[in-house]
Design an enzyme around this catalytic site. Structure first.
Site, mmCIF file in Angstrom:
data_model
loop_
_atom_site.group_PDB
_atom_site.id
_atom_site.type_symbol
_atom_site.label_atom_id
_atom_site.label_comp_id
_atom_site.label_asym_id
_atom_site.label_seq_id
_atom_site.Cartn_x
_atom_site.Cartn_y
_atom_site.Cartn_z
ATOM 1 N N THR A 301 0.881 -1.151 0.047
ATOM 2 C CA THR A 301 0.110 0.031 0.021
ATOM 3 C C THR A 301 0.847 1.153 -0.091
ATOM 4 O O THR A 301 0.525 2.168 -0.679
ATOM 5 C CB THR A 301 -0.957 0.103 1.273
ATOM 6 O OG1 THR A 301 -1.629 -1.218 1.440
ATOM 7 C CG2 THR A 301 -1.792 1.272 1.287
ATOM 8 N N SER A 302 1.866 1.337 0.965
ATOM 9 C CA SER A 302 2.905 2.292 0.899
ATOM 10 C C SER A 302 3.704 2.698 -0.675
ATOM 11 O O SER A 302 3.486 3.802 -0.921
ATOM 12 C CB SER A 302 4.047 2.093 1.730
ATOM 13 O OG SER A 302 3.696 1.493 2.936
ATOM 14 N N TRP A 304 2.164 1.814 -3.507
ATOM 15 C CA TRP A 304 1.133 2.195 -4.249
ATOM 16 C C TRP A 304 0.984 3.695 -4.061
ATOM 17 O O TRP A 304 1.067 4.432 -5.384
ATOM 18 C CB TRP A 304 -0.213 1.628 -3.867
ATOM 19 C CG TRP A 304 -1.192 2.000 -4.893
ATOM 20 C CD1 TRP A 304 -1.401 1.326 -6.208
ATOM 21 C CD2 TRP A 304 -2.246 3.134 -4.827
ATOM 22 N NE1 TRP A 304 -2.556 2.020 -6.775
ATOM 23 C CE2 TRP A 304 -2.873 3.121 -5.892
ATOM 24 C CE3 TRP A 304 -2.413 4.084 -3.698
ATOM 25 C CZ2 TRP A 304 -4.173 3.837 -6.167
ATOM 26 C CZ3 TRP A 304 -3.563 4.905 -4.124
ATOM 27 C CH2 TRP A 304 -4.300 4.845 -5.204
ATOM 28 N N HIS A 305 1.145 4.258 -2.961
ATOM 29 C CA HIS A 305 1.132 5.653 -2.920
ATOM 30 C C HIS A 305 2.517 6.668 -3.361
ATOM 31 O O HIS A 305 2.248 7.448 -3.882
ATOM 32 C CB HIS A 305 0.882 6.068 -1.329
ATOM 33 C CG HIS A 305 -0.510 5.789 -1.114
ATOM 34 N ND1 HIS A 305 -0.837 4.960 -0.434
ATOM 35 C CD2 HIS A 305 -1.669 6.773 -1.203
ATOM 36 C CE1 HIS A 305 -2.117 4.733 -0.189
ATOM 37 N NE2 HIS A 305 -2.552 5.970 -0.457
ATOM 38 N N GLY A 306 3.547 5.928 -3.370
ATOM 39 C CA GLY A 306 4.864 6.315 -3.880
ATOM 40 C C GLY A 306 6.070 5.679 -3.336
ATOM 41 O O GLY A 306 6.076 5.355 -2.092
#
Lengths: 449, 264
Positions: A301-302, A304-306
């Site tokens: 998830t991290s 995915w954000h950047g």
């Protein structure tokens, strides 16, 4: 092109809807969605025509791969791996080079939708889309193209083939759209000004109360921005006869962080749950295994954000908090709701701080301003700075907090078909248009010094 | 499309996509390089030009200073009977500077065109118009730094309005010294990205404002000598938004104001 712009609201959307409603049958309507959305995408990427082609290519490619997976069962695995490489490698490369290379608009969202289709086919969930137009309409559909919600293929496959268009749906869709527009333009964009002001002053010069006000304002901005966008998407989906999944369910009223992330950007959380967490075994195995699965999900998830230290810190801290809740405190917090609420309210500002500041030094300065017992950097010349900004921003704080409450939600439900609602929506829409017209919409266009 | 063809299309599309994205990457990297080169050349040119201009200016200033009363250093008490009229940048000076004895009639977006109509909250005095303020208090120095918000207007008209304002102030506060402050430059990045709020327009307005000084009761002072990068832009790193200096630098502003005063 953003939804909260005059060009979109008064030019693109009306023309698109007109053509869409004139199209006599479903297949043609899907075709209008596909073409209209590619046009929408192209309008937003005028300087990068390669990305428009890339976007269309990913649709063709994933469609073909899944078709071939059906025909050539023996190649299924190979094709699946090819699809993973095809979709994920560009996403990762773009995220790594984000400082020099411009990201294709919405790549994180359309990649995940393409992947959900491939994964559904590979895991044998639901039927494969036979129509290329139908598939193209699903991936490209402009209401959700650039900021979600992330819709999985099996969520929407039936609606792609058959859906009803009624005046009631259109009216309801319009209501969602206007509420979302108001959340974005009248609350998020306005209260976002405080963060700009604080950045302008420099973190080293602000007082502790202003530091708190700033990060609370940012927390409200982030929520109303994203929630508003999702509402607008859901509203436009309704106008096109679709039922999109909701993306936010009053997250700030949660009592644990795991609950928070079940209610914040829900479609992303569900995506990871469905395609990563459950296939890994979810929480059915030993506790250590559950923790490992959680770790995997939160690291992904991290990313995915950047791909940056602050997103890792953000995802990492959430993983730790959720693990602690799973192992020890979760059940207790659920029973003691007041404590739970306070706990979430205390965590949220720090969580968004890691999300927001990617410069480590600046991050430390801000953190020390929030908690001065760690020592401070710089000096506070203007001790009462927070009063000055409170005088400017209090209406937006008030509106923001009001629309977080259950009370406001009930009020909107109670009067959903009342004349008061129509009046309310008219006012919201007029004010939003006024702000967009004045350029107040975009803090960076706000040319008054 | 036949099944076989579909299967065949997959590797072809793979290659096409790879080429496409490579082109996109290469194009962007190339453009960035090109921009950097151009930037370096422009910077070099600008630095040379501004060095020349700076030397000429200095000579001019030396001459002027010889002829006129010379700016001297005063302590902060000099500002106890001073009034600042300005926009958000003077607001920054009020909030983060050291000149606490002064009064500040300033607000974000304030323009020379509406200083007589607006009512503004002035410390210790409360909400007041400029007329009422100068009636109620006596100032022997008035600093004006306005102009960036007026860049959209005809510059000569702005300067004429400035002049009228100065005359009105002088008639209401006999013997007052008026300091016309040059508008502070914006950063290079900001200047390059903006068709209106750029240093070319700011310089042109400042030049016209300079002509308002008479060396007797109206003086022109230029804050840009303090924060410029040598090429006529606000130094990078001094500002986060390209227009306002960060809070900590208003102390330097204050010191600079102290160093550039006229003895009465």
């Amino acid at each position: 092109m953003v939804f909260s712009s005059l060009e979109f609201v008064f030019i693109f959307l009306p023309i698109f809807l007109l053509v869409y409603y004139l199209a006599p049958y479903n297949k043609l309507k899907n075709f209008v969605i596909f073409i209209g959305s590619v046009v929408f995408y192209a309008l937003g990427s005028l300087e990068y025509p390669e990305y428009v082609i890339y976007f269309v290519l990913t649709i063709i490619m994933n469609y073909l791969i899944v078709q071939c997976m059906e025909y050539y069962k023996s190649f299924k695995k190979a094709l699946f791996i090819a699809a993973l490489i095809y979709n994920l490698v560009p996403l990762i490369v773009f995220k790594i080079t984000i400082d020099t290379i411009v990201l294709p608009v919405g790549i994180s969202f359309f990649t995940f939708q393409n992947l959900s289709y491939v994964l559904d086919a590979y895991m044998g969930k639901g039927k494969v889309e036979k129509s290329f137009i139908g598939y193209g309409a699903y991936i490209s559909m402009f209401p959700q193209l650039i900021a979600g919600p992330i819709i999985t293929y099996h969520d929407i496959s039936k609606q792609l083939k058959r859906r009803k268009h009624t005046v009631r749906k259109i009216k309801s869709g319009l209501k969602y759209f206007i509420l979302g527009l108001g959340a974005k333009v009248l609350i998020a964009n306005r209260i976002g000004g405080l963060w700009n002001d604080i950045s302008m002053i420099g973190f080293e010069s602000i007082s502790t109360p202003l530091a708190w006000m700033g990060i609370i304002a940012y927390s409200l901005q982030l929520y109303f921005d994203f929630w508003g966008y999702s509402l607008m998407a859901i509203g436009m989906g309704k106008m096109l006869g679709f039922k999109f999944p909701i993306n936010f369910d009053a997250p700030y009223r949660s009592v644990t962080m795991s609950e928070f992330y079940r209610r914040w950007h829900m479609t992303l959380g569900n995506w990871f749950k469905e395609y990563v967490y459950f296939p890994l075994g979810g929480s059915r195995g030993a506790k250590s295994r559950t923790i490992l699965n959680l770790f995997t999900v939160w690291m992904l998830t991290s990313l995915w954000h950047g791909i940056d230290w602050n997103f890792l810190l953000w995802g990492g801290s959430i993983f730790i908090l959720i693990s602690i809740e799973k192992l020890w405190t979760g059940e207790w917090l659920k029973k003691h709701r007041v404590v739970g609420r306070c706990y979430v309210a205390a965590v949220v500002p720090f969580m968004w701080l890691t999300f927001n500041i990617s410069d480590f030094q600046e991050f430390c300065i801000y953190l020390k301003k929030m908690i001065p017992i760690f020592g401070t950097t710089g000096s506070v010349v203007f001790v009462n700075d927070y009063l000055k900004y409170l005088a400017i921003y209090w209406p937006f704080f008030l509106a923001g907090f009001f629309f977080l409450t259950k009370f406001s939600e009930n009020l909107l439900k109670k009067y959903h078909d009342h004349i008061v609602m129509k009046l309310f929506l008219t006012i919201i829409f007029s004010l939003s248009v006024y702000c967009m017209y004045q350029g107040l919409n975009d803090p960076f266009l706000y040319f008054r010094f | 499309m036949k099944r076989k063809h579909k299967l065949l299309a997959i590797p072809i599309l793979f290659v096409v996509t790879t080429i496409l994205l490579s082109v996109a990457f290469a194009r962007q990297v190339y453009e960035i390089k090109l921009q950097e080169q151009e930037l370096a050349e422009v910077m070099k040119k600008e630095a040379e030009e501004s060095a020349k201009a700076e030397a000429a200016k200095k000579a001019e200033r030396d001459d002027a200073e010889k002829n006129e009363r010379i700016f001297v250093k005063s302590d902060v008490s000099y500002f106890d009977d001073a009034l600042f009229i300005g926009d958000s940048r003077i607001e920054g000076l009020r909030d983060y500077g050291n000149l606490k004895g002064a009064d500040y009639f300033c607000s974000t977006g304030l323009q020379i065109y509406d200083i007589w109509e607006k009512t503004i909250d002035v410390n210790d005095v409360g909400k007041t118009s400029l007329n009422a303020l100068i009636k109620a208090k006596t100032y022997s120095k008035i600093y004006i730094m306005l102009g960036i918000n007026e860049l959209g207007y005809d510059q000569q008209k702005t300067v004429d309005t400035y002049q009228a304002a100065i005359q009105k102030l002088q008639s209401k506060e006999p013997g007052v010294i008026v300091y016309v402050c040059a508008n502070q430059h914006v950063t290079k990045a900001r200047s390059d990205a903006d068709e209106l709020y750029n240093n070319k327009n700011i310089n042109s307005l400042n030049e016209k404002l300079k002509s308002l000084a008479d060396g007797k009761s109206v003086y022109y002072i230029d804050i840009n000598t303090l924060f410029d990068d040598g090429a006529g832009n606000l130094k990078d790193g001094y500002s986060n938004d390209g227009v306002h200096v960060r809070g900590i630098y208003y102390k330097d502003w204050s010191t600079w104001f102290c160093e550039n005063t006229i003895k009465i």
